[in-house]
Scaffold this motif. Structure first.
Motif, PDB file in Angstrom:
ATOM      1  N   GLY A  34       0.814  -1.213   0.000  1.00  0.00           N
ATOM      2  CA  GLY A  34       0.000   0.000   0.000  1.00  0.00           C
ATOM      3  C   GLY A  34       0.846   1.261   0.000  1.00  0.00           C
ATOM      4  O   GLY A  34       0.452   2.283  -0.571  1.00  0.00           O
ATOM      5  N   TRP A  35       2.000   1.210   0.642  1.00  0.00           N
ATOM      6  CA  TRP A  35       2.861   2.384   0.716  1.00  0.00           C
ATOM      7  C   TRP A  35       3.663   2.613  -0.558  1.00  0.00           C
ATOM      8  O   TRP A  35       3.737   3.737  -1.045  1.00  0.00           O
ATOM      9  CB  TRP A  35       3.843   2.268   1.876  1.00  0.00           C
ATOM     10  CG  TRP A  35       3.237   2.408   3.233  1.00  0.00           C
ATOM     11  CD1 TRP A  35       2.012   2.919   3.554  1.00  0.00           C
ATOM     12  CD2 TRP A  35       3.840   2.019   4.463  1.00  0.00           C
ATOM     13  NE1 TRP A  35       1.806   2.865   4.901  1.00  0.00           N
ATOM     14  CE2 TRP A  35       2.920   2.319   5.501  1.00  0.00           C
ATOM     15  CE3 TRP A  35       5.046   1.446   4.802  1.00  0.00           C
ATOM     16  CZ2 TRP A  35       3.187   2.078   6.840  1.00  0.00           C
ATOM     17  CZ3 TRP A  35       5.311   1.195   6.144  1.00  0.00           C
ATOM     18  CH2 TRP A  35       4.392   1.517   7.142  1.00  0.00           C
ATOM     19  N   ILE A  36       4.279   1.567  -1.086  1.00  0.00           N
ATOM     20  CA  ILE A  36       5.197   1.759  -2.221  1.00  0.00           C
ATOM     21  C   ILE A  36       4.739   1.072  -3.499  1.00  0.00           C
ATOM     22  O   ILE A  36       5.402   1.186  -4.530  1.00  0.00           O
ATOM     23  CB  ILE A  36       6.637   1.310  -1.869  1.00  0.00           C
ATOM     24  CG1 ILE A  36       6.708  -0.192  -1.594  1.00  0.00           C
ATOM     25  CG2 ILE A  36       7.182   2.102  -0.701  1.00  0.00           C
ATOM     26  CD1 ILE A  36       8.121  -0.723  -1.381  1.00  0.00           C
ATOM     27  N   GLY A  37       3.643   0.328  -3.442  1.00  0.00           N
ATOM     28  CA  GLY A  37       3.134  -0.358  -4.626  1.00  0.00           C
ATOM     29  C   GLY A  37       3.547  -1.821  -4.656  1.00  0.00           C
ATOM     30  O   GLY A  37       4.539  -2.221  -4.038  1.00  0.00           O
ATOM     31  N   GLY A  38       2.770  -2.588  -5.398  1.00  0.00           N
ATOM     32  CA  GLY A  38       2.975  -4.033  -5.458  1.00  0.00           C
ATOM     33  C   GLY A  38       4.284  -4.441  -6.107  1.00  0.00           C
ATOM     34  O   GLY A  38       4.984  -5.319  -5.601  1.00  0.00           O
TER      35      GLY A  38
END
Length: 142
Positions: A34-38
């Protein structure tokens, strides 16, 4: 239906670890995603495995060399063996997916923080040996 009881109730923490640790890992992966992307989360996990393998190899060599040096000098390589155990455990934790185990694994591999784990292991071993609950079991002798 068979029921299983942990021996003396002392191993309950192992059962709890098999539930809590994977739950923490899943939570940390989802949170990081959620913070940096999958994709970045996936790449970070792959990178931690690669760095962990590299660190394990480097630190393992140092511990092996130190153990050999101590044995050649006629000394028991106790500290080097405990370092080796920490290095193996740290490498395994870094190779496994997740960020919680990665944090613990990296602290097991770095010499500065490995001292803490080594002292805990040594204190545990001394306590077991003094209490008489640590026994060597093996063959019948030579």
């Amino acid at each position: 239906m068979a029921t299983y009881r942990l021996r003396g109730g002392k191993g309950w923490w192992i059962a709890a670890a098999f539930i809590v640790v994977p739950a923490l890992e899943i939570w940390s992966i989802i949170t990081m995603g959620g913070w940096i992307g999958g994709v970045a989360t996936f790449l970070l996990m792959v990178a931690s495995g690669i760095v962990g393998g590299y660190l394990m190899r480097q630190e393992g060599r140092k511990a092996w060399t130190e153990a050999q040096r101590q044995m050649e000098a006629g000394q028991m390589p106790g500290r080097a063996l405990l370092d080796g155990l920490c290095i193996v455990a740290g490498g395994i934790l870094l190779i496994s997916p997740g960020f919680v185990t990665d944090l613990i694994g990296i602290t097991l591999l770095l010499p500065l923080t490995r001292r803490f784990y080594r002292s805990v292991m040594l204190a545990w071993l001394e306590k077991k040996m003094r209490g008489g609950s640590f026994m060597m079991r093996g063959g019948r002798g030579l």
